[in-house]
Write a protein that holds these residues in place. Sequence first.
Motif, PDB file in Angstrom:
ATOM      1  N   TRP A  21       0.753  -1.056   0.247  1.00  0.00           N
ATOM      2  CA  TRP A  21       0.077   0.056  -0.030  1.00  0.00           C
ATOM      3  C   TRP A  21       1.017   0.811   0.262  1.00  0.00           C
ATOM      4  O   TRP A  21       1.105   2.382  -0.867  1.00  0.00           O
ATOM      5  N   ASP A  22       2.169   1.321   1.220  1.00  0.00           N
ATOM      6  CA  ASP A  22       3.037   2.817   1.141  1.00  0.00           C
ATOM      7  C   ASP A  22       3.483   2.615  -0.363  1.00  0.00           C
ATOM      8  O   ASP A  22       3.777   3.644  -0.655  1.00  0.00           O
ATOM      9  N   MET A  23       4.129   1.587  -0.845  1.00  0.00           N
ATOM     10  CA  MET A  23       4.754   1.507  -2.242  1.00  0.00           C
ATOM     11  C   MET A  23       3.961   2.104  -3.495  1.00  0.00           C
ATOM     12  O   MET A  23       4.065   3.123  -3.886  1.00  0.00           O
ATOM     13  N   ALA A  24       2.929   2.060  -3.593  1.00  0.00           N
ATOM     14  CA  ALA A  24       1.355   2.645  -4.268  1.00  0.00           C
ATOM     15  C   ALA A  24       1.593   3.775  -3.698  1.00  0.00           C
ATOM     16  O   ALA A  24       1.439   4.352  -4.937  1.00  0.00           O
TER      17      ALA A  24
ATOM     18  N   ALA B 288       3.893  10.409  -9.498  1.00  0.00           N
ATOM     19  CA  ALA B 288       3.175  10.683 -10.768  1.00  0.00           C
ATOM     20  C   ALA B 288       2.273  11.550 -10.763  1.00  0.00           C
ATOM     21  O   ALA B 288       2.474  13.014 -11.673  1.00  0.00           O
ATOM     22  N   THR B 289       2.063  12.732  -9.259  1.00  0.00           N
ATOM     23  CA  THR B 289       1.497  13.942  -8.980  1.00  0.00           C
ATOM     24  C   THR B 289       2.665  14.821  -8.946  1.00  0.00           C
ATOM     25  O   THR B 289       2.010  16.052  -8.738  1.00  0.00           O
ATOM     26  N   GLY B 290       3.512  15.048  -8.770  1.00  0.00           N
ATOM     27  CA  GLY B 290       4.520  15.313  -8.424  1.00  0.00           C
ATOM     28  C   GLY B 290       4.578  16.259  -6.856  1.00  0.00           C
ATOM     29  O   GLY B 290       4.784  17.398  -6.643  1.00  0.00           O
ATOM     30  N   VAL B 291       3.845  15.779  -6.182  1.00  0.00           N
ATOM     31  CA  VAL B 291       3.214  15.845  -4.409  1.00  0.00           C
ATOM     32  C   VAL B 291       5.335  14.981  -3.381  1.00  0.00           C
ATOM     33  O   VAL B 291       4.919  14.262  -3.846  1.00  0.00           O
TER      34      VAL B 291
ATOM     35  N   PRO C  32      -3.625  15.826  -3.728  1.00  0.00           N
ATOM     36  CA  PRO C  32      -3.886  14.709  -4.989  1.00  0.00           C
ATOM     37  C   PRO C  32      -4.114  13.413  -4.052  1.00  0.00           C
ATOM     38  O   PRO C  32      -3.814  12.375  -4.270  1.00  0.00           O
ATOM     39  N   LEU C  33      -2.922  13.579  -2.972  1.00  0.00           N
ATOM     40  CA  LEU C  33      -2.397  12.066  -1.799  1.00  0.00           C
ATOM     41  C   LEU C  33      -4.329  12.265  -1.085  1.00  0.00           C
ATOM     42  O   LEU C  33      -4.006  11.346  -0.273  1.00  0.00           O
TER      43      LEU C  33
END
Length: 408
Positions: A287-290, A297-300, A312-313
């Motif tokens: 889960w944490d790796m995903a 991917a979203t640059g945060v 986004p997160l």
Amino acid sequence: MARLLRSFVPALVLPVLLAAAPAPVGDAAVRRAEAVLARHPVIDGHNDLAWEIRDHHDAAVESLDLSAGTDRLPYPLQTDLARLRRGHVGGQFWSVWVPADVEGPRAVEMTLEQIDIVRRLVARYPRDLVLADSAAAVRRALREGRIASLIGVEGGHQIDGRLAVLRQYRALGAAYMTLTHGRSLDWADSSTDAARAQGLTAFGRQVVAEMNRIGMLVDVSHVSDATAAAAIAASRAPVIASHSGARAVADVPRNLPDDLLRAIGARGGVVMVNLYPAFLSRTWRDWDMARTAAAKATGVPANLYGPKAPLPLATWDRAHPMPRVGVAEVADMVEHVARVAGRDHVGLGGDYDGIGGTAPEGMAGVDGYPRLFAELVRRGWREADLAKLAQGNVLRAMEAAEAVARAG
């Protein structure tokens, strides 16, 4: 220290979800656990408070009040004196960690700075803490009602390839050294890096021999399977894993396979169970790796959780709830290690303040150990075995290492 996954491990995460739940009133297992721990306080194999004091509190031991609840600081900690007492922690190995990418003389300097933090911490709270570098000193501290403060060096890179530096760490109170951290060395391999030594080189065996000679425990947390096997074979004294788990339960490189658990037990060593959820649950780690991949991917940044998470997160979190990891999963890991290595060869190395806010539910800080012991009581553990888990096994390993040193 769970630093190998630091890029996606938070320092501040979901304090409400991970807060310690109160024990049920009148719970007989809790009462029995508290009574057992009052007689046999925990000797914990690994705590990263020294680095947190350095990294987030400017190494200001004298201005950081550990007698108050450090969970309420702007940058919360998992350790303070009140919680150590509530958790029945009677002995603590304070890790003196240096990042694996710091090498050469600077790694030695930073290690000395970390040792200085530990020693200043103990000096500031003499009624509660006392330095200890031997089993006898730990037992004396327990009789006095003070918390034995031991030192563990968390990475062979911190000796800069020099046995003289190793000896000086021992002289300053270090009781163990982890042979590697997140990167392989010329003489020993890490579990999370490409092999360079293919186990232990001749110099690596010299390091182990010198540690035996000076009464310093050899720690195989963080090392590759080949290096762990070579260290167990080379060491005349019991070997410990100060903060690890079982790969059969959570299939991650930092955990040990059953054959190495058996080998450590067969030679009188101790595997001290880490409380980082990624080492307790592969589901949690996945889960944490995903989540980290989503952040990239979203640059945060990935290391912000709960209300601090960027939008986004936060959206990702709502669609992908964090898997629950709690006291039962810790007990499962303890029981697996005990079954494979033996109940004489299991201990606790919480990695508190190296795992940030990601501690198991119900064990959010160092005061959580009674809940684990209550769970083991419910599972039929007797006081004699609980006492071994808490302190007896690691004290026996220390005494054996000291006997090897005396024998020369």
